[in-house]
Design a protein around this motif. Structure first.
Motif, mmCIF file in Angstrom:
data_model
loop_
_atom_site.group_PDB
_atom_site.id
_atom_site.type_symbol
_atom_site.label_atom_id
_atom_site.label_comp_id
_atom_site.label_asym_id
_atom_site.label_seq_id
_atom_site.Cartn_x
_atom_site.Cartn_y
_atom_site.Cartn_z
ATOM 1 N N ARG A 196 48.401 83.471 65.146
ATOM 2 C CA ARG A 196 48.863 82.134 64.767
ATOM 3 C C ARG A 196 49.103 82.129 63.267
ATOM 4 N N LEU A 197 50.342 82.340 62.864
ATOM 5 C CA LEU A 197 50.656 82.411 61.441
ATOM 6 C C LEU A 197 50.470 81.047 60.790
ATOM 7 N N PRO A 198 49.984 81.017 59.540
ATOM 8 C CA PRO A 198 49.804 79.740 58.832
ATOM 9 C C PRO A 198 51.132 79.011 58.650
ATOM 10 N N LEU A 199 51.049 77.702 58.587
ATOM 11 C CA LEU A 199 52.228 76.861 58.390
ATOM 12 C C LEU A 199 51.963 75.915 57.226
ATOM 13 N N PHE A 200 52.977 75.729 56.370
ATOM 14 C CA PHE A 200 52.825 74.863 55.195
ATOM 15 C C PHE A 200 53.917 73.792 55.226
ATOM 16 N N PRO A 201 53.599 72.601 55.739
ATOM 17 C CA PRO A 201 54.598 71.525 55.770
ATOM 18 C C PRO A 201 55.029 71.120 54.364
ATOM 19 N N ALA A 202 56.188 70.501 54.267
ATOM 20 C CA ALA A 202 56.686 70.014 52.976
ATOM 21 C C ALA A 202 55.682 69.049 52.359
ATOM 22 N N GLY A 203 55.336 69.275 51.105
ATOM 23 C CA GLY A 203 54.405 68.402 50.396
ATOM 24 C C GLY A 203 52.951 68.807 50.518
ATOM 25 N N SER A 204 52.644 69.856 51.293
ATOM 26 C CA SER A 204 51.244 70.222 51.518
ATOM 27 C C SER A 204 50.685 71.197 50.481
ATOM 28 N N LEU A 205 51.549 71.927 49.778
ATOM 29 C CA LEU A 205 51.079 72.985 48.889
ATOM 30 C C LEU A 205 50.151 72.489 47.763
ATOM 31 N N PRO A 206 50.411 71.334 47.123
ATOM 32 C CA PRO A 206 49.461 70.883 46.098
ATOM 33 C C PRO A 206 48.047 70.671 46.649
ATOM 34 N N TYR A 207 47.935 70.183 47.880
ATOM 35 C CA TYR A 207 46.618 69.972 48.478
ATOM 36 C C TYR A 207 45.950 71.311 48.801
ATOM 37 N N SER A 208 46.734 72.260 49.284
ATOM 38 C CA SER A 208 46.185 73.585 49.562
ATOM 39 C C SER A 208 45.752 74.271 48.268
ATOM 40 N N PHE A 209 46.548 74.134 47.221
ATOM 41 C CA PHE A 209 46.197 74.766 45.951
ATOM 42 C C PHE A 209 44.961 74.113 45.336
ATOM 43 N N SER A 210 44.773 72.831 45.587
ATOM 44 C CA SER A 210 43.564 72.174 45.088
ATOM 45 C C SER A 210 42.315 72.777 45.720
ATOM 46 N N MET A 211 42.414 73.231 46.989
ATOM 47 C CA MET A 211 41.284 73.895 47.620
ATOM 48 C C MET A 211 41.049 75.281 47.041
ATOM 49 N N LEU A 212 42.123 75.960 46.630
ATOM 50 C CA LEU A 212 41.972 77.240 45.940
ATOM 51 C C LEU A 212 41.140 77.055 44.677
ATOM 52 N N LEU A 213 41.460 76.021 43.907
ATOM 53 C CA LEU A 213 40.709 75.746 42.678
ATOM 54 C C LEU A 213 39.254 75.381 42.987
ATOM 55 N N ALA A 214 39.067 74.585 44.037
ATOM 56 C CA ALA A 214 37.718 74.134 44.384
ATOM 57 C C ALA A 214 36.830 75.303 44.790
ATOM 58 N N TRP A 215 37.319 76.128 45.697
ATOM 59 C CA TRP A 215 36.472 77.204 46.200
ATOM 60 C C TRP A 215 36.379 78.364 45.225
ATOM 61 N N ALA A 216 37.336 78.484 44.312
ATOM 62 C CA ALA A 216 37.179 79.459 43.231
ATOM 63 C C ALA A 216 35.987 79.073 42.360
ATOM 64 N N THR A 217 35.835 77.774 42.114
ATOM 65 C CA THR A 217 34.713 77.293 41.302
ATOM 66 C C THR A 217 33.384 77.506 42.013
#
Length: 388
Positions: A196-217
């Motif tokens: 099941r390949l990941p899917l990124f709807p239009a407008g979702s990338l900022p929210y996904s990137f915010s999780m990258l920042l959160a879990w990096a911390t």
């Protein structure tokens, strides 16, 4: 308590024990590195073995639960958590830690692939939020509780194999029996696709990137902070800082659920760099109070505003593709949990911990500012401020 409630609590107990094993060794990272003759960079690489286990399972075997059922995956995850703990009991060193983290990642990936669906089937409720909330609460508690338990045992009796390891083995064995007795109501689909390949709807990338920042911390706090605290003779408190940065986010989740996802995410992106600055400053000067208050603030963002806010936002965009969109969201999260942590560890070896923490902080500030700007300028941000 009716049968469905009893069964759901049994599953929650199993999920908590699976995630409890993940950070069980966190207060001993620096000790293992010293015994093995390695530094912060190698420690971060061993820590990231978890992500090498979890990502392939989430992406390549996302449909496995539809083929074999929900319960077998939870049982396999519990067995892997016990095996991983046993590896560090027998070989308390950094290489064994990396192997154990890999097994924990596979186990967590198996559990993540089916936990919410299984909880929904056991509860048999029309409220879609209740099963997700119970899964989130039980797993978040486990992630932080393992490190806290090890710290408590280390306070009582310093050891490279503290009593918390044996406690996890006993409780996970009990959870294995409890989960074994649960029903598995899902209808198995033998021809269900595994991939099941990941899917990124239009407008979702900022929210996904915010999780990258959160879990990096949060990953930085778990993997790198113990060595910084050790330089101030505060290593024994690293488990409490790990518990604070993960599990205390639960306190903020009821508030976040009443907020619009875009506004919750925007607030999280404001809180995160400020909390990190307090945490990093406290670690550099040896102030335990600053570290814990900074960890509490970071937890509110990592496992409160950004986690629930971001996940709610992308789920609303997903339509009928919720599983694939959720996989994409957590793909960003786990990338944040690995690559930035490894890079910061290597910087700490090369230029010192203070410089590494500063570079990470500047990158976090820049990433949070750009991501927040994208969210603030989106249509979703000016939507209704709450759910009522």
């Amino acid at each position: 308590m009716n049968a469905s409630q009893r069964h759901s609590w049994g599953l929650a107990f199993g999920l908590c024990l699976i995630t409890l094993a993940v950070n069980l060794q966190a207060p001993l990272y620096t000790t293992y590195a010293q015994l093995s003759g390695y530094g912060a960079g190698a420690t971060a690489v061993a820590f990231s073995g978890y992500v090498l286990g979890v990502l392939p399972v989430l992406v390549a075997f996302g449909g496995l639960a539809d083929r074999v059922g929900r319960k077998p995956l939870i049982i396999a995850a519990l067995a892997l958590s016990m095996l991983a703990t046993l590896v560090t009991v027998l070989w308390p060193n950094l290489i064994a830690l990396g192997v154990a983290r890999l097994m924990m990642g596979v186990g967590t990936g198996l559990a993540s692939a089916t936990a919410t669906a299984y909880m929904t089937e056991l509860l048999a409720t029309a409220d879609s939020r209740s099963p997700a909330n119970r899964v989130t609460a039980s797993t978040s508690l486990g992630f932080g509780l393992g490190a806290a338990l090890t710290s408590l045992f280390l306070f009582a009796c310093p050891s490279v194999t503290p009593g918390s390891f044996w406690l996890q083995l006993v409780l996970a064995g009990l959870a294995l029996i409890v989960v074994w007795r649960l029903p598995d109501p899902a209808v198995r689909i033998e021809q269900a696709p595994l991939l099941r390949l990941p899917l990124f709807p239009a407008g979702s990338l900022p929210y996904s990137f915010s999780m990258l920042l959160a879990w990096a911390t949060s990953g930085l706090v778990i993997a790198i902070l113990p060595s910084v605290l050790a330089s101030h003779d505060l290593q024994r408190w690293s488990g409490l800082s790990t518990f604070t940065v993960i599990s205390c986010g639960l306190l903020f989740q009821p508030w976040v659920r009443r907020m619009h996802p875009a506004r919750a995410t925007g607030l999280g992106l404001l809180v995160l760099p400020l909390s990190y600055a307090l945490l990093a400053w406290g670690a550099s000067i040896g102030s335990l109070a600053a570290v814990l208050f900074g960890a509490l603030g970071a937890s509110s963002a990592c496992y409160g505003f950004l986690y629930l806010g971001g996940l709610s936002a992308v789920t609303a965009m997903a339509g009928a593709q919720k599983a694939r969109v959720s996989a994409g969201f957590f793909l960003f999260a786990y990338v944040g949990f690995s690559i930035p942590v490894v890079v910061t560890g290597l910087l700490a070896d090369r230029f010192g911990a203070d410089m590494a923490l500063l570079v990470f902080g500047l990158a976090l500030l820049a990433g949070a500012a750009v991501t927040a700007l994208l969210i603030v300028r989106s249509e979703a941000f000016i939507a209704q401020p709450s759910y009522g």
